[in-house]
Design an enzyme around this catalytic site. Structure first.
Site, PDB file in Angstrom:
ATOM      1  N   SER A 135      43.935  37.846  44.222  1.00 19.41           N
ATOM      2  CA  SER A 135      42.625  38.308  43.861  1.00 19.41           C
ATOM      3  C   SER A 135      41.853  39.456  44.534  1.00 19.41           C
ATOM      4  CB  SER A 135      41.788  37.220  43.780  1.00 19.41           C
ATOM      5  OG  SER A 135      40.405  37.631  43.251  1.00 19.41           O
ATOM      6  N   THR A 136      42.110  40.580  44.003  1.00 26.99           N
ATOM      7  CA  THR A 136      41.579  41.930  44.799  1.00 26.99           C
ATOM      8  C   THR A 136      40.096  41.858  45.010  1.00 26.99           C
ATOM      9  OG1 THR A 136      41.384  43.252  42.943  1.00 26.99           O
ATOM     10  CG2 THR A 136      43.432  43.572  44.270  1.00 26.99           C
ATOM     11  N   CYS A 137      39.318  41.253  44.312  1.00 32.50           N
ATOM     12  CA  CYS A 137      37.886  41.167  44.192  1.00 32.50           C
ATOM     13  C   CYS A 137      37.503  40.452  45.473  1.00 32.50           C
ATOM     14  CB  CYS A 137      37.037  40.608  43.101  1.00 32.50           C
ATOM     15  SG  CYS A 137      37.410  41.653  41.658  1.00 32.50           S
ATOM     16  N   PHE A 138      38.463  39.384  45.839  1.00 28.23           N
ATOM     17  CA  PHE A 138      37.882  38.560  46.945  1.00 28.23           C
ATOM     18  C   PHE A 138      38.627  38.498  48.065  1.00 28.23           C
ATOM     19  CE2 PHE A 138      36.524  36.439  42.735  1.00 28.23           C
ATOM     20  CZ  PHE A 138      35.331  36.429  42.940  1.00 28.23           C
TER      21      PHE A 138
END
Length: 253
Positions: free
Chosen positions: A208-211
Site C-alpha cells: 500500500s503506497t499510501c501507507f
C-alpha cells in the site's frame, strides 16, 4: 513542504544550468553522446591528419547547416573546425531561454543566491534524493507487525533487497511507496511497515503506497520469496494509482 524527493531524473548539466554555470563538452556527452563524439571528431581532425578525401567519405547528412545571424553555414572541409565550435556553442546555449524561465519561477520561492550555495550534485540530492538506495537507512526506518527484526522472513527480505540491481531497487521502492528514490537522510521522516499475509508460497507480496506498507506471506524458502517479490515489483503496472497488487495465486507442482 513535505521534504519528500521528486520522482524526477535530471542530468547533471540541468543543475549546472540552474546555478547559472557554463556547460562543457563533457556535459554535452552525458545527454547526447552521438552529437558530442561526431563534432569532437571534427575539432580534432587537424591533429589527427584528416585528409579531404576522408572528409568526403563522411556521412555529412548528419551535420545540418547552422544559422549564425543571417548567415547559413554548411559544413565543408575548410570550415570543419569553426563549424564544430559554432555547433557546440549553439547546442550548449539552446536551453538558455527555458532555463531563464525555470529560474524565474524558482526565484519566487527560493532566491538565486541560495542556489549557488550548493553544488550541482548537492542540488540533485536535495531535490530528487539519492539514486542509490541506502538499505541501512531504510532499515532504520522500518517497523514490523507479526514479524520481528529477528524473524527469518525479515532477514531474507533484507538479504534479497541488498542483492537487487539498481533498476529493481527503484522498482521495489516504487512498489511499496510510489517513489523511486529515498530522501536525504536528514529529511527522511517516514516509516516502512512490514507485516504478514496469509497464503504461503502461493501468494505474492502486496503493498500500500499510501501507507508505505509491505505485506509478505510466510514463505518456505528464500528462493521462493525472492522469486515472488521480484515478480511483484516488476509486474505491478498500477503502482502509480496507489492500488494494491492483485492477490495472485500460483499453482505449485
Amino acid at each position: 513542504c513535505n521534504q519528500m524527493p521528486l520522482s524526477l531524473y535530471f542530468p547533471h548539466c540541468f543543475w549546472k544550468l540552474l546555478r547559472g554555470d557554463e556547460l562543457t563538452m563533457e556535459d554535452v556527452e552525458e545527454i547526447d553522446e552521438t552529437f558530442m563524439r561526431s563534432h569532437q571528431y571534427l575539432l580534432q581532425s587537424k591533429e589527427e591528419g584528416m585528409s579531404e578525401q576522408s572528409f568526403d567519405d563522411m556521412q555529412l547528412e548528419n551535420f545540418a547547416p547552422i544559422t549564425v545571424g543571417s548567415q547559413l553555414i554548411t559544413l565543408s572541409y575548410a570550415n570543419r573546425q569553426s563549424y564544430a565550435k559554432t555547433a557546440f556553442d549553439q547546442y550548449i546555449h539552446s536551453w538558455d531561454e527555458a532555463m531563464k524561465q525555470i529560474r524565474c519561477g524558482i526565484s519566487q520561492f527560493f532566491p538565486d543566491y541560495l542556489l549557488r550555495m550548493f553544488s550541482p550534485s548537492e542540488l540533485d540530492l536535495l531535490v530528487c534524493g539519492t539514486p542509490k538506495i541506502d538499505w541501512d537507512l531504510l532499515k532504520e526506518h522500518t517497523t514490523y507487525t507479526d514479524y520481528s527484526e529477528e524473524s527469518q522472513i525479515v532477514n531474507w527480505l533484507w538479504e534479497i533487497l541488498r542483492s537487487l540491481s539498481v533498476e529493481d531497487s527503484c522498482l521495489f521502492l516504487r512498489f511499496v511507496w510510489g517513489k523511486s528514490r529515498l530522501p536525504h537522510k536528514g529529511n527522511f521522516n517516514s516509516t516502512l511497515r512490514v507485516g504478514s499475509l496469509p497464503g504461503g508460497d502461493n501468494v505474492l507480496p502486496t503493498a500500500s503506497t499510501c501507507f508505505f506498507h509491505l505485506s509478505i506471506p510466510t514463505y518456505s524458502s528464500k528462493e521462493i520469496m525472492e522469486w515472488r517479490l521480484l515478480y511483484a515489483i516488476q509486474n505491478c503496472a498500477t503502482i502509480d494509482l496507489d492500488r494494491n497488487t492483485p492477490n495472485f495465486r500460483f499453482i505449485m507442482d
